[in-house]
Scaffold this active site. Structure first.
Site, PDB file in Angstrom:
ATOM      1  N   ASP A  40       0.823  -1.204   0.000  1.00 55.89           N
ATOM      2  CA  ASP A  40       0.000   0.000   0.000  1.00 55.89           C
ATOM      3  C   ASP A  40       0.853   1.247   0.000  1.00 55.89           C
ATOM      4  OD1 ASP A  40      -2.409  -1.218   0.037  1.00 55.89           O
ATOM      5  OD2 ASP A  40      -2.648  -1.180   2.216  1.00 55.89           O
ATOM      6  N   LYS A  62      -0.917   3.112  -5.680  1.00 57.86           N
ATOM      7  CA  LYS A  62      -0.985   3.958  -6.863  1.00 57.86           C
ATOM      8  C   LYS A  62      -0.350   3.184  -7.997  1.00 57.86           C
ATOM      9  CE  LYS A  62       1.902   7.165  -7.891  1.00 57.86           C
ATOM     10  NZ  LYS A  62       2.846   8.246  -7.632  1.00 57.86           N
ATOM     11  N   MET A 180      -8.013   8.389   9.708  1.00 56.63           N
ATOM     12  CA  MET A 180      -8.550   9.005   8.480  1.00 56.63           C
ATOM     13  C   MET A 180      -9.334  10.257   8.883  1.00 56.63           C
ATOM     14  SD  MET A 180      -9.536   5.474   6.533  1.00 56.63           S
ATOM     15  CE  MET A 180     -10.307   4.575   7.871  1.00 56.63           C
TER      16      MET A 180
HETATM   17  N1  SAH Z   1      -4.238  -0.246   9.350  1.00 59.59           N
HETATM   18  C1  SAH Z   1      -3.737   1.062   9.641  1.00 59.59           C
HETATM   19  C2  SAH Z   1      -4.764   2.130   9.450  1.00 59.59           C
HETATM   20  C3  SAH Z   1      -5.264   2.231   8.043  1.00 59.59           C
HETATM   21  S1  SAH Z   1      -6.373   3.558   7.820  1.00 59.59           S
HETATM   22  C4  SAH Z   1      -3.155   1.058  11.067  1.00 59.59           C
HETATM   23  O1  SAH Z   1      -3.360   0.119  11.835  1.00 59.59           O
HETATM   24  O2  SAH Z   1      -2.460   2.017  11.404  1.00 59.59           O
HETATM   25  C5  SAH Z   1      -5.277   4.828   7.321  1.00 59.59           C
HETATM   26  C6  SAH Z   1      -5.211   5.887   8.386  1.00 59.59           C
HETATM   27  O3  SAH Z   1      -4.304   5.500   9.392  1.00 59.59           O
HETATM   28  C7  SAH Z   1      -4.690   7.211   7.907  1.00 59.59           C
HETATM   29  O4  SAH Z   1      -5.691   7.968   7.270  1.00 59.59           O
HETATM   30  C8  SAH Z   1      -4.248   7.844   9.183  1.00 59.59           C
HETATM   31  O5  SAH Z   1      -5.324   8.329   9.937  1.00 59.59           O
HETATM   32  C9  SAH Z   1      -3.699   6.641   9.928  1.00 59.59           C
HETATM   33  N2  SAH Z   1      -2.252   6.535   9.759  1.00 59.59           N
HETATM   34  C10 SAH Z   1      -1.570   5.505   9.242  1.00 59.59           C
HETATM   35  N3  SAH Z   1      -0.245   5.723   9.281  1.00 59.59           N
HETATM   36  C11 SAH Z   1      -0.082   6.927   9.869  1.00 59.59           C
HETATM   37  C12 SAH Z   1       1.044   7.716  10.205  1.00 59.59           C
HETATM   38  N4  SAH Z   1       2.281   7.303   9.959  1.00 59.59           N
HETATM   39  N5  SAH Z   1       0.834   8.912  10.788  1.00 59.59           N
HETATM   40  C13 SAH Z   1      -0.410   9.351  11.052  1.00 59.59           C
HETATM   41  N6  SAH Z   1      -1.511   8.641  10.747  1.00 59.59           N
HETATM   42  C14 SAH Z   1      -1.353   7.444  10.172  1.00 59.59           C
END
Ligand code: SAH
Length: 494
Positions: A40, A62, A180
């Site tokens: 991803d 992408k 998100m």
């Molecule tokens: N499975 C992922 C979440 C996926 S949804 C997890 O467990 O972290 C994607 C969202 O995760 C983003 O929109 C953001 O809100 C958050 N996110 C993921 N990586 C991040 C990062 N490095 N810094 C801040 N937010 C992050």
């Protein structure tokens, strides 16, 4: 579960929130042997760099068309790889944890339906780790006894009506963590206040947490929307609300590492670079390893029948061992053709590599040098012995000079890397600086990419001159050692 087919096996792997150090050991082990890695957008380049160098990397965040691949297509793609590649290891690498708003469950259901074997490798979720990197504990005695992880993205997914139960959320005393939904946060904040949540509730937006670009922006519930606009908070970011946010003011530890926030390109071959890379990472930098050279087995040029004429085979590198056996096997032979021959190795690492092929060495010099090996063989073996040297195209003549009757086969070549893969190109373009340890690294770098990070850190005056010639600002170590260079880098950013 009984195995009913010979499909490939899919691993749904959490890559963590960004910092490669937060990858689990289990994930690392699978990536090292993966044949395919479907990843991803949020997966960091440093983690992609840990994948098996022969793995096919598929970016579904992408595609070349710049369109995000639909979830249903990703599901199908995983099944397709599994069906077409019996016995293969297929890694599905996702940001954070695969089952925390990661749609990993949907992918798993599709695999079950298709009869494909799978495993889940949990990851460190951004929901907890990103606040931790900002110095915000999600729970804290006396402040928050629970925390709640919520998607802020519901609206876009399900039409106009927001399915979150704001009445209930507003009553929660625990920490609220929204993944998100930065775009919806103004609306979310207003709904929570309408439902009775205190407008003064402290809140933090943490952008690109655990990466070199991590940024924390503090606000309150009532200033949420205007703060996002004013500070231009952008995805990926999480929003954390509650009293624990205040602790971030005293506990923000990450900012204080000397190389925090720096993305550095290290241009040495992976095997040589791990020393400097791990030191720079430990100081807080994100390191993108970008070797400038690669080795390739020389194919189809040997007269295998003549192998029988040699009494001793001498290996001077692990590359030599791997390339030799690759071609031996490709030509339809196996290790039995080496029966009765003596085997020599330049040192311990090559000796260990030979052992992987089931072969013990008869001769290994104490000092692990080509010269040492030559002298040892001069002393130990009969003058008439026929020696075959298995070396790379850049090997010098030390051994041939000491053993003038030996024959040399060039079994591998060292070539400059012609181009960077897409994911690495972007990482290199956004880097703060590049580390050069040789003039050839500088020359290859400028040939390979148009990226010109502002600074370059060089070992030695010759390297410095080459970097200057190409317009890099240079900082050069006092001594020609990695220690001295690391010290210089820290001083530069102090
Ligand atoms: N499975 C992922 C979440 C996926 S949804 C997890 O467990 O972290 C994607 C969202 O995760 C983003 O929109 C953001 O809100 C958050 N996110 C993921 N990586 C991040 C990062 N490095 N810094 C801040 N937010 C992050």
């Amino acid at each position: 579960m009984e195995k009913t087919n010979n499909f490939g096996k899919v691993y749904l792997i959490g890559a963590g929130p960004g910092d490669p150090g937060l990858l689990t050991l289990r994930a690392h082990a699978i990536l090292e042997k993966a044949d395919v890695v479907v990843y991803d957008r949020l997966v960091s380049p440093a983690i992609l760099g840990m994948c098996n160098s022969k793995a096919q990397l598929v970016d579904v965040g992408k595609m070349p068309t710049h369109h995000k691949v639909k979830q249903s297509e990703i599901n199908k793609l995983l099944v397709k790889f599994a069906c077409e590649m019996p016995g293969a290891t297929i890694a599905r690498l996702k940001g954070g944890d695969p089952f925390v708003f990661g749609r990993g469950g949907e992918e798993a259901l599709e695999l079950v339906a298709a009869g494909v074997e799978f495993e889940v490798v949990p990851g460190v979720t951004s929901a907890i780790a990103v606040p931790a990197y900002a110095g915000i504990p999600v729970s804290h005695r006396g402040i928050a006894t629970s925390f709640h992880i919520i998607t802020g993205h519901e609206k876009a997914e399900s039409g106009d009506s927001f399915s979150l139960d704001f009445e209930t959320l507003a009553k929660c005393q625990g920490t609220l963590i929204f993944l998100m939904g930065i775009g919806n946060m103004d609306f979310i904040a207003r709904r929570l206040m309408e439902c009775g949540k205190d407008p003064k509730t402290p809140l933090a937006f943490i952008e690109k947490g655990t990466t070199p670009f991590q940024r924390t922006v503090m606000a309150t519930l009532e200033t949420a929307g205007e703060t996002i606009a004013r500070e231009n908070v952008t995805a990926p970011a999480i929003t954390i609300m509650g009293g624990v946010v205040e602790l971030g003011k005293s506990l923000a530890w990450k900012k204080s590492l000397p190389l925090s926030g720096k993305r550095l390109v290290v241009t040495r071959a992976a095997k040589q670079s791990s020393g400097i890379s791990s030191r720079l990472s430990a100081l807080g930098a994100e390191v993108i390893e970008t070797p400038m050279i690669e080795t390739r087995a020389v194919e189809g040029t040997f007269d295998w029948a003549t192998l029988a004429n040699f009494d001793i085979l001498a290996f001077t590198s692990t590359n030599g061992v791997e390339s030799f056996f690759k071609q031996l096997f490709a030509a339809g032979f196996d290790v039995r053709v080496l029966a009765g021959k003596k085997i020599a190795s330049v040192g311990k690492i090559t000796e260990k590599k030979l052992l992987e092929y089931g072969i013990r060495c008869d001769y290994v010099p104490e000092d692990h040098t080509g010269e040492g090996l030559g002298l040892l063989l001069q002393k130990e073996v009969h003058e008439e012995s026929r020696i075959l040297l298995l070396q790379g195209n850049l090997a010098d003549d030390t051994l041939l000079k000491l053993l003038p009757n030996a024959t040399r086969w060039v079994v591998y070549e060292t070539l400059p890397v012609a181009e960077l893969p897409e994911w690495k190109r972007e990482a290199v373009e956004s880097a703060d600086a590049v580390v050069f340890a040789s003039t050839s690294a500088v020359e290859n770098f400028v040939k390979m990419t148009d990226a010109r990070p502002r600074s370059s850190f060089c070992i030695g005056r010759m390297t410095e001159a080459a970097a200057n010639k190409h317009g890099f600002e240079t900082v050069t170590s006092d001594e020609t050692t990695m220690d001295s260079l690391v010290k210089k880098i820290v001083e530069y950013y102090a």
